[in-house]
Design a protein around this motif. Structure first.
Motif, PDB file in Angstrom:
ATOM      1  N   LEU A 179       0.827  -1.209   0.000  1.00 38.61           N
ATOM      2  CA  LEU A 179       0.000   0.000   0.000  1.00 38.61           C
ATOM      3  C   LEU A 179       0.858   1.255   0.000  1.00 38.61           C
ATOM      4  N   PRO A 180       0.750   2.074  -1.029  1.00 39.21           N
ATOM      5  CA  PRO A 180       1.517   3.323  -1.014  1.00 39.21           C
ATOM      6  C   PRO A 180       1.033   4.223   0.127  1.00 39.21           C
ATOM      7  N   GLY A 181       1.952   4.843   0.799  1.00 34.59           N
ATOM      8  CA  GLY A 181       1.564   5.753   1.872  1.00 34.59           C
ATOM      9  C   GLY A 181       1.655   5.145   3.249  1.00 34.59           C
ATOM     10  N   VAL A 182       1.713   3.818   3.336  1.00 30.88           N
ATOM     11  CA  VAL A 182       1.869   3.199   4.661  1.00 30.88           C
ATOM     12  C   VAL A 182       3.222   2.499   4.663  1.00 30.88           C
ATOM     13  N   GLY A 183       4.233   3.180   5.118  1.00 29.87           N
ATOM     14  CA  GLY A 183       5.566   2.585   5.162  1.00 29.87           C
ATOM     15  C   GLY A 183       5.706   1.656   6.357  1.00 29.87           C
ATOM     16  N   TYR A 209      10.521  -6.500   7.701  1.00 27.50           N
ATOM     17  CA  TYR A 209      11.093  -7.072   6.486  1.00 27.50           C
ATOM     18  C   TYR A 209      10.025  -7.520   5.496  1.00 27.50           C
ATOM     19  N   GLY A 210       8.800  -7.734   5.987  1.00 28.66           N
ATOM     20  CA  GLY A 210       7.685  -8.009   5.066  1.00 28.66           C
ATOM     21  C   GLY A 210       7.411  -6.811   4.170  1.00 28.66           C
ATOM     22  N   ALA A 211       7.535  -5.611   4.757  1.00 29.95           N
ATOM     23  CA  ALA A 211       7.304  -4.382   3.982  1.00 29.95           C
ATOM     24  C   ALA A 211       8.340  -4.223   2.882  1.00 29.95           C
ATOM     25  N   MET A 212       9.570  -4.690   3.166  1.00 34.85           N
ATOM     26  CA  MET A 212      10.620  -4.610   2.148  1.00 34.85           C
ATOM     27  C   MET A 212      10.264  -5.499   0.944  1.00 34.85           C
ATOM     28  N   TYR A 213       9.713  -6.686   1.242  1.00 32.36           N
ATOM     29  CA  TYR A 213       9.285  -7.579   0.168  1.00 32.36           C
ATOM     30  C   TYR A 213       8.115  -6.941  -0.599  1.00 32.36           C
ATOM     31  N   MET A 268       3.484  -1.223 -10.999  1.00 36.30           N
ATOM     32  CA  MET A 268       2.789   0.053 -11.211  1.00 36.30           C
ATOM     33  C   MET A 268       3.707   1.270 -11.273  1.00 36.30           C
ATOM     34  N   ARG A 269       4.982   1.056 -11.038  1.00 35.75           N
ATOM     35  CA  ARG A 269       5.949   2.154 -10.908  1.00 35.75           C
ATOM     36  C   ARG A 269       5.598   3.087  -9.747  1.00 35.75           C
ATOM     37  N   ILE A 270       4.960   2.500  -8.717  1.00 35.61           N
ATOM     38  CA  ILE A 270       4.680   3.265  -7.495  1.00 35.61           C
ATOM     39  C   ILE A 270       5.428   2.574  -6.370  1.00 35.61           C
ATOM     40  N   PRO A 271       6.405   3.232  -5.757  1.00 33.42           N
ATOM     41  CA  PRO A 271       7.104   2.564  -4.666  1.00 33.42           C
ATOM     42  C   PRO A 271       6.182   2.417  -3.450  1.00 33.42           C
ATOM     43  N   GLY A 272       5.922   1.173  -3.038  1.00 33.67           N
ATOM     44  CA  GLY A 272       5.071   0.943  -1.867  1.00 33.67           C
ATOM     45  C   GLY A 272       5.681   1.584  -0.643  1.00 33.67           C
ATOM     46  N   GLU A 273       7.002   1.574  -0.568  1.00 32.37           N
ATOM     47  CA  GLU A 273       7.702   2.308   0.494  1.00 32.37           C
ATOM     48  C   GLU A 273       9.017   2.823  -0.079  1.00 32.37           C
ATOM     49  N   ALA A 274       9.641   3.757   0.656  1.00 34.13           N
ATOM     50  CA  ALA A 274      10.737   4.542   0.074  1.00 34.13           C
ATOM     51  C   ALA A 274      11.898   3.703  -0.463  1.00 34.13           C
ATOM     52  N   ALA A 275      12.182   2.557   0.196  1.00 35.59           N
ATOM     53  CA  ALA A 275      13.338   1.754  -0.219  1.00 35.59           C
ATOM     54  C   ALA A 275      13.157   1.137  -1.604  1.00 35.59           C
ATOM     55  N   VAL A 334       4.208   8.298  13.618  1.00 34.27           N
ATOM     56  CA  VAL A 334       2.977   8.129  12.825  1.00 34.27           C
ATOM     57  C   VAL A 334       2.570   9.477  12.213  1.00 34.27           C
ATOM     58  N   GLY A 335       2.721  10.538  12.976  1.00 28.42           N
ATOM     59  CA  GLY A 335       2.376  11.863  12.468  1.00 28.42           C
ATOM     60  C   GLY A 335       3.268  12.262  11.298  1.00 28.42           C
ATOM     61  N   LEU A 336       4.593  12.161  11.507  1.00 28.41           N
ATOM     62  CA  LEU A 336       5.537  12.633  10.487  1.00 28.41           C
ATOM     63  C   LEU A 336       5.511  11.786   9.225  1.00 28.41           C
ATOM     64  N   PHE A 337       5.254  10.495   9.374  1.00 25.92           N
ATOM     65  CA  PHE A 337       5.319   9.619   8.202  1.00 25.92           C
ATOM     66  C   PHE A 337       3.932   9.229   7.689  1.00 25.92           C
ATOM     67  N   GLY A 338       3.028   8.837   8.587  1.00 30.51           N
ATOM     68  CA  GLY A 338       1.715   8.356   8.159  1.00 30.51           C
ATOM     69  C   GLY A 338       0.763   9.489   7.806  1.00 30.51           C
ATOM     70  N   VAL A 339       0.469  10.339   8.778  1.00 29.89           N
ATOM     71  CA  VAL A 339      -0.509  11.412   8.567  1.00 29.89           C
ATOM     72  C   VAL A 339      -0.011  12.403   7.515  1.00 29.89           C
ATOM     73  N   ALA A 340       1.297  12.727   7.572  1.00 23.58           N
ATOM     74  CA  ALA A 340       1.850  13.671   6.587  1.00 23.58           C
ATOM     75  C   ALA A 340       1.670  13.130   5.175  1.00 23.58           C
ATOM     76  N   GLU A 341       1.888  11.832   5.000  1.00 18.59           N
ATOM     77  CA  GLU A 341       1.726  11.212   3.675  1.00 18.59           C
ATOM     78  C   GLU A 341       0.270  11.330   3.204  1.00 18.59           C
ATOM     79  N   ILE A 342      -0.664  11.082   4.130  1.00 17.98           N
ATOM     80  CA  ILE A 342      -2.085  11.169   3.766  1.00 17.98           C
ATOM     81  C   ILE A 342      -2.446  12.608   3.397  1.00 17.98           C
ATOM     82  N   LEU A 343      -1.961  13.560   4.190  1.00 12.41           N
ATOM     83  CA  LEU A 343      -2.251  14.971   3.896  1.00 12.41           C
ATOM     84  C   LEU A 343      -1.719  15.355   2.513  1.00 12.41           C
ATOM     85  N   ALA A 344      -0.571  14.764   2.151  1.00 16.82           N
ATOM     86  CA  ALA A 344       0.045  15.132   0.878  1.00 16.82           C
ATOM     87  C   ALA A 344      -0.610  14.442  -0.311  1.00 16.82           C
TER      88      ALA A 344
END
Lengths: 148, 508
Positions: B37-41, B70-74, B83-90, B212-222
């Protein structure tokens, strides 16, 4: 010209000044025997210089007016309002009612989804997550005066 | 060596017990979902699931949370390739050649190479963790407050140095994070600092609401207001087998990515992100056909995917052995351990061998689970992306509020999350890294305590930091890094950090 870096640097410097002002109430101590204000003051001075540095070197960055808030502001304000409502209502109204209202607002009002899907999703999510976390995983969630 | 094998056997007896295996499985599934899921790192995912671990014992909790990591990395590779959308930054680097392979009809092969590379890297790097953490912990028993102060300062400076973009901005963010970490009761004097009568702030700003604020909520706001709905490629199961040539091309990059990722993982910083970038650059440099990169090079998928998985294990080395988080994700994991009454550090391995070795063994199990999960079930996970974002983001937001509230049962934490969300949103707009803030919040009380204890030990003489060899070495290396970054600044050239920032924005 007011660039992004200049504005950001200035904001950081102002924040550092506020911290310095607020720190005057705490004992600073001395270099060899630091008090509770010692480290915050040191960090605020560092941030002040950092902010000034960013502002001074930031002439080459993009202009502040290029920041694209136009397409987002409606969602941003609505999400902020929904979160603020949750923070206010969580212990007053209970978890289920608060989350139900917040989700309904976001789906029906902000995203303009149909009334039935919005109601079903909001009610299902609020009740489902309560069941999962509070009942099954025993994470205590607030119930509020209405028992919801 | 014999002792290590014996300990590992103890670990496997813990990891292979049905409840621990179940939690490893659950963690891996959730992690894959979080990665897809994009946006949930992984950081937001771990933070949100933290309250759900409260009823568990510490081993099960840490096994599940590590599974998410490590599941998120997979999982992150799936959306990058399809989709050319990085699910998470890595997974940013995987987008480039993974998606190019998918467009050539090799999506299945790219997914298989990413999954096998991740499996090999994950399993091999656990050996590194297993061999390196115990001697490092034994060495760290010699650490006193001056060494810890130097180590923590070194960690923050390395994080700022390793962050993409301007080091001055990263240092400013680290200072901001440290300042935020000053909120609460001063441990030495008992003074309330910047609490303004809010009793809940006495314990300081919690790492979970901040993260959660800096990474989760900020991503949703953006992202909430942006139109979404890109085309989703869905490979068939029979297309998942790479050709012999593709296997041959991926062997060496997987090997190099594994070693590189582990080494970078140990160093403080957002290791999994940096490692994938460095691995991509290395593979391109070593390739006989660098012109293929960007157009579906197998090495461009195999290397970065192996590196980011290997880095997750590497990041656990300083966390478990020294009790020092090397980045925001280990910082949240550290907080999770503390919630369960476990103090990571040099004594953890001796005092709680079952937890440490059970955790190590569970990572082997988790990697197998992920390999099995990711290949045959890739179609299932991709279906998640079909959920319309207008439904997805309110759900993620509600999970964020639930998760943050449940940690301490306090609405003050929800307010902190909200404020941090707005701060993170604004900082993203202004092109600032937010990872140093999270690490600063965690490290601030530790650094301050170590500094003041050191000065108490030396009667107020700062020379103590330079008279002790370990702290002097760490501070000298930190100084060299600052000088190196100043050199780049003076030359005004694009160094690797600037290039990485451009790559993260998709400009290269």
């Amino acid at each position: 010209m007011l660039t992004i870096d200049r504005a950001a640097g200035a904001a950081l410097a102002v924040f550092a000044l506020v911290v310095l002002w607020e720190s005057r109430r705490l004992p600073l101590g001395s270099l060899s025997n630091p008090g509770p204000a010692y480290m915050p003051v040191g960090l605020a001075v560092l941030l002040l210089f950092g902010g000034i540095g960013i502002a001074v070197l930031g002439s080459g960055s993009a202009p502040l007016s290029s920041l694209g808030f136009r397409g987002e502001w409606r969602h941003t304000v609505a999400i902020f309002a929904a979160c603020a409502f949750c923070a206010v209502g969580l212990e007053r109204l209970g978890y289920r009612l608060t989350i139900f209202v917040a989700l309904l607002f976001l789906l029906f009002v902000v995203e303009r989804k149909g009334a039935v899907p919005s109601l079903v999703f909001a009610a299902g999510f609020a009740a489902g997550t309560f069941l999962l976390f509070d009942t099954l995983l025993r994470v205590p969630l607030p119930r509020g005066p209405l028992g919801l | 060596m014999l002792e290590t094998l014996h300990n590992l056997a103890v670990g496997f007896s813990v990891a292979l017990s049905p409840p621990v295996m179940l939690y490893a499985f659950v963690g891996c599934v959730i992690g894959t979902l979080v990665g897809v899921l994009p946006g949930v790192g992984p950081l937001a995912g771990i933070s949100l699931l933290l309250p759900a671990t409260f009823g568990m014992d510490a081993t099960r909790a840490i096994v599940m949370l590590a599974g998410i990591y490590y599941g998120a990395m997979y999982g992150g590779s799936t959306t990058s390739i399809l989709m050319r959308i990085p699910g998470e930054a890595a997974s940013v680097m995987t987008c480039i050649d993974g998606y190019a392979m998918a467009r050539k009809g090799r999506a299945g092969a790219a997914l298989a190479i990413a999954a096998v590379g991740s499996y090999v890297a994950g399993s091999v790097s656990v050996v590194g963790l297993m061999l390196l953490a115990p001697p490092l912990a034994a060495f760290a028993l010699r650490f006193g407050p001056p060494e810890y102060f130097a180590l923590l300062l070194f960690g923050l400076l390395v994080l700022a140095y390793m962050s993409s973009g301007s080091m001055l901005k990263s240092l400013a963010m680290a200072a901001l994070g440290l300042l935020l970490g000053m909120v609460g009761i001063d441990q030495m004097s008992g003074y309330f600092r910047y609490a303004y009568g809010v009793v809940e702030l006495g314990d300081g700003l919690g790492v979970v609401p901040v993260a959660v604020g800096l990474f989760g909520v900020a991503e949703i706001l953006a992202t909430a207001g942006q139109p979404v709905g890109p085309k989703v490629l869905k490979p068939k199961l029979r297309e998942l087998l790479p050709s012999r040539e593709e296997w041959r091309q991926s062997v060496a990059p997987i090997g190099r990515g594994t070693v590189l990722g582990f080494l970078i993982g140990i160093i403080p910083g957002s290791a999994h992100i940096i490692s994938s970038f460095v691995s991509y650059a290395l593979e391109k440099k070593l390739s006989k056909h660098p012109e293929e990169f960007g157009h579906g090079a197998v090495a461009g998928v195999a290397g970065p995917e192996s590196a980011n998985n290997s880095a997750t294990s590497g990041a656990f080395v300083p966390m478990l052995a020294l009790g020092v988080p090397s980045g925001p994700i280990p910082a949240v994991m550290l907080a999770a351990l503390m919630v369960h009454g476990v103090s990571p550090g040099p004594l953890l391995i001796k005092q709680q061998p079952e937890l440490f070795w059970g955790f190590i063994a569970s990572m082997y199990v988790g990697n197998i689970v992920l390999l099995v999960l990711n290949l045959p079930l890739v179609g299932l996970f991709v279906n998640l992306l079909r959920i319309p974002y207008p439904y997805l983001y309110p759900a993620i937001l509600a999970f964020s509020i639930l998760g943050v509230y449940a940690v301490n049962g306090s609405v003050v934490d929800v307010w902190i999350m909200l404020v941090m969300g707005v701060l993170g949103y604004v900082l993203r707009k202004l092109d600032f890294e937010t990872a140093p803030i999270v690490l600063g919040v965690v490290l601030a009380p530790m650094i301050e305590l170590a500094l003041r204890q050191s000065l108490a030990m030396s009667d107020g003489h700062y020379a103590i930091f330079f008279q002790r060899p370990i702290s002097a070495t760490l501070l000298a290396v930190a100084l060299i890094m600052i000088v190196l970054s100043l050199r780049t600044f003076v030359r005004r050239g694009l160094d690797w950090r600037a290039r990485m920032a451009l790559a993260e924005k998709g400009e290269s």
